[in-house]
Design an enzyme around this catalytic site. Structure first.
Site, PDB file in Angstrom:
ATOM      1  CD  GLU A 269      -1.157 -32.242  35.497  1.00 51.46           C
ATOM      2  OE1 GLU A 269      -1.455 -32.616  36.649  1.00 51.46           O
ATOM      3  OE2 GLU A 269      -1.908 -31.528  34.815  1.00 51.46           O
ATOM      4  NE  ARG A 273      -2.502 -28.905  34.114  1.00 50.53           N
ATOM      5  CZ  ARG A 273      -2.333 -28.159  35.200  1.00 50.53           C
ATOM      6  NH1 ARG A 273      -2.227 -26.865  35.093  1.00 50.53           N
ATOM      7  NH2 ARG A 273      -2.236 -28.714  36.390  1.00 50.53           N
ATOM      8  CG  ASP A 402      -8.574 -38.371  40.040  1.00 51.62           C
ATOM      9  OD1 ASP A 402      -7.713 -38.939  39.346  1.00 51.62           O
ATOM     10  OD2 ASP A 402      -8.429 -37.210  40.466  1.00 51.62           O
ATOM     11  CD  GLU A 536     -11.265 -31.421  41.256  1.00 49.56           C
ATOM     12  OE1 GLU A 536     -10.319 -31.519  40.430  1.00 49.56           O
ATOM     13  OE2 GLU A 536     -11.288 -30.548  42.154  1.00 49.56           O
ATOM     14  CB  THR A 622      -9.758 -35.426  33.539  1.00 49.80           C
ATOM     15  OG1 THR A 622     -10.036 -35.448  34.941  1.00 49.80           O
ATOM     16  CG2 THR A 622      -8.277 -35.169  33.276  1.00 49.80           C
TER      17      THR A 622
END
Length: 640
Positions: A269, A273, A402, A536, A622
């Site tokens: 994360e 981010r 994913d 998504e 992502t």
């Protein structure tokens, strides 16, 4: 025990002293202890090297002295020897990623930087090493901070040259041809301003806004870092030309964004981010503050890679450098979607810093994955960072797996189609997914099931709905025999995800939906009925629109905008909902940072011209942070 013999013709010398037998015994015991103490002081005390010179050869003395000084610097961290596990390979002076996969220009640049810099220095303390059974021990950390290495060659990234290399203006240059699309884009821009203004008013500096209670939320995912919404929102504010709001966010980064924290953070994360957001904003604006913060934060993540295999652990203390695996991860394993979603950001950290260590770390992950056997060609979700072996055979294109697949095709694209290793890994993985996981329901809906040791679980998570866009992106560059098949597969999966929205009362999709017991594209469990502002589905709409220009994707995207306005907009921001199957849903009181980073950005791009963040110039990480395609070498010559 010392044995004293009598000399011929002489009494024993203790006897000569007139000592009796018990006194003799005590005297000998005292003498033995005294000798032990003296020799121990000579050889075992830290400063005893000068005494050792009296007894040891010169070469052995030099070796002992260096060992003594090294022991004092490493006393705070246990070595791998203590754990009984294999020692991690030492850091090499020469870059270890010279495979055909690495872009040629980057390889040459990093070789040059590595020759000048030499091997990375060791840092302390080291991260925890997970021992089978759950015990954690420390091991030394390695990787020298690029900004603090005095031996590194002068280096400067030529930002102006980079901007001139872009084929399209960042915010686009074409006038909007469609008044309806322009109006819808302005509506999404208003939603972004509304979300930001309320965050600024009630939660600035916190990680996320709680819009119902009008306060901030910090959470325990970012290791003490603050302002996740600020960092996630920066590039969206810039692209939408919300200039005043962008300056507010920039000012917070300059004055209040503190990296000197001491807490347990998710490596994944923080990377997608914070580092992704900072890198993207630097590339968009050229403001040095974003680059310097990204590089400093990237250095703090390096100790997580100090495992026997180089596969990083999922949790790291940003202050101490200690790292460990998630408590819920099987047998101390690392997660495929976490250690597999570092490649884009870490290559750019090396690109901007001239320090090859970031690229080395992620190229080593590639080597480990290429060595390990893949069951049926599939990548399970759990890998041991100690042995480099799969821990269990659970395969998912949704959560836990994913973005690993996403970063394979995007690594190839970001390298200007030179990273042939990433392309092959992606093609092989997609072929296995098609063969074993892609299914069609009785009602004709195509979906990607999950795989548990050969047994299929007929469900898709909302997270897996990104795959329509990913497959469409890869299809544009596939071989002729696959291109049309992959285009059709991308469209079918995106249509299935759209169905999961239209079959709910709110026209928003559930967290997961199933294809069993007569149910199709609907959640059958209460725990899967919520929607937390996830991006998504609209991400796939954006890609499919840009690659096909079929109007239905814009139509579907506008349906999402209307549903968000109706069911998620509250007085002080946007909130997720707990049940998408009721028209009067309960809100979860959380405006996720990714709503500003991803959901609103993808919707805005869906109704923008194709040259706004053109796919010819950018790939999205992502978290939807745009990173540039490496068209050329942007290293500036620096005079010594």
């Amino acid at each position: 025990m010392v044995l004293l013999r009598k000399l011929p013709g002489m009494p024993g010398w203790p006897a000569a002293l007139g000592l009796r037998l018990p006194q003799k015994f005590l005297f000998l015991l005292f003498l033995s202890g005294l000798l032990t103490l003296c020799f121990g002081a000579l050889f075992l005390l830290p400063d005893s090297s000068r005494f050792k010179r009296l007894f040891l050869p010169r070469r052995a003395t030099a070796s002992a002295s260096s060992s003594s000084s090294a022991s004092s610097s490493s006393a705070s961290s246990s070595s791998t020897r203590d754990t009984g596990l294999p020692r991690s390979p030492p850091a090499a002076a020469e870059p270890r990623h010279a495979s055909p996969a690495a872009p040629r220009r980057l390889r040459e640049k990093l070789r040059t930087a590595a020759r000048v810099a030499g091997p990375p220095a060791r840092t302390a303390p080291g991260p925890r090493q997970q021992v089978p059974g759950g015990e954690s021990r420390a091991q030394p950390a390695s990787g020298a901070p690029p900004a603090r290495d005095a031996q590194r060659a002068p280096f400067r990234f030529d930002y102006e040259r980079f901007r001139r290399s872009l084929r399209h203006p960042v915010r686009g240059g074409r006038p909007a041809q469609d008044p309806e699309s322009r109006a819808r884009r302005m509506k999404i821009k208003e939603m972004m301003k509304f979300a930001w203004d309320n965050y600024k008013q009630y939660a600035l500096g916190k990680n996320e806004l709680r819009p119902l209670t009008k306060n901030g939320h910090i959470g325990n995912m970012f290791g003490g870092l603050r302002g996740a919404t600020v960092i996630d929102a920066l590039d969206t504010l810039y692209i939408m030309e919300l200039e005043e709001e962008f300056q507010e966010a920039k000012q917070w980064v300059e004055k209040s964004f503190d990296l000197n924290v001491n807490g347990e953070a998710s490596l994944f994360e923080v990377n997608i981010r914070y580092i992704g957001g900072l890198l993207a904003t630097y590339y968009l604006t050229g403001e040095e503050v974003f680059k310097s913060k990204a590089l400093e934060l990237g250095e703090k993540l390096l100790p997580a890679f100090n495992t026997p295999t180089g596969i990083p652990r999922g949790v790291i203390n940003l202050g101490s450098g200690m790292s460990w695996s998630w408590g819920w991860a099987s047998a101390g394993s690392s997660i495929l979607a976490e250690f597999g979603t570092l490649h884009l950001e870490f290559l750019h950290l090396s690109e901007l810093s001239g320090n090859p260590v970031f690229a080395e770390k992620v190229m080593n992950i590639r080597r480990v994955l290429n060595r390990v056997e893949k069951p049926q060609g599939l990548y399970p979700n759990f890998l041991s960072p100690v042995t480099g072996s799969w821990v269990q055979h659970h395969v998912s294109i949704g959560g836990l797996g994913d973005s690993f697949y996403e970063y394979l095709i995007k690594s190839w694209l970001m390298s200007d189609k030179k990273d042939s290793e990433a392309k092959k890994m992606y093609d092989d993985a997609l072929e296995a997914i098609e063969k074993h996981l892609v299914k069609k329901s009785a009602g004709g809906l195509t979906y990607i099931a999950e795989w548990r040791g050969g047994i299929l679980d007929h469900k898709m998570g909302h997270l897996a709905c990104f795959s329509g866009g990913m497959i469409a992106l890869g299809a544009e560059h596939a071989q002729e025999d696959r291109r049309q098949r992959h285009r059709e597969l991308a469209a079918e999966i995106t249509s299935t995800c759209h169905e999961s929205y239209t079959r709910s009362d709110t026209k928003l999709g559930p967290e997961a939906f199933r294809f069993d017991a007569g149910s199709e594209a609907t959640a059958t469990r209460l725990s899967e009925r919520y929607y937390i502002l996830r991006p998504e589905v609209v991400e796939s709409y954006m890609y499919l629109w840009r690659l096909t220009h079929q109007p239905k994707y814009r139509h579907w995207g506008w349906e999402v905008v209307q549903a968000l306005e109706k069911h998620c907009r509250v007085e002080a921001g946007f909130s997720g909902i707990r049940d998408v199957y009721t028209t009067t849903p309960t809100h979860d009181n959380m405006q996720q940072s990714f709503f500003l980073a991803e959901t609103l950005k993808y919707l805005y791009l869906l109704f923008s011209e194709d040259d706004v963040l053109s796919l010819e110039d950018w790939v999205f990480n992502t978290e939807a942070h745009p990173l540039p395609i490496n068209h050329t070498d942007f290293t500036a010559a620096v005079q010594p």
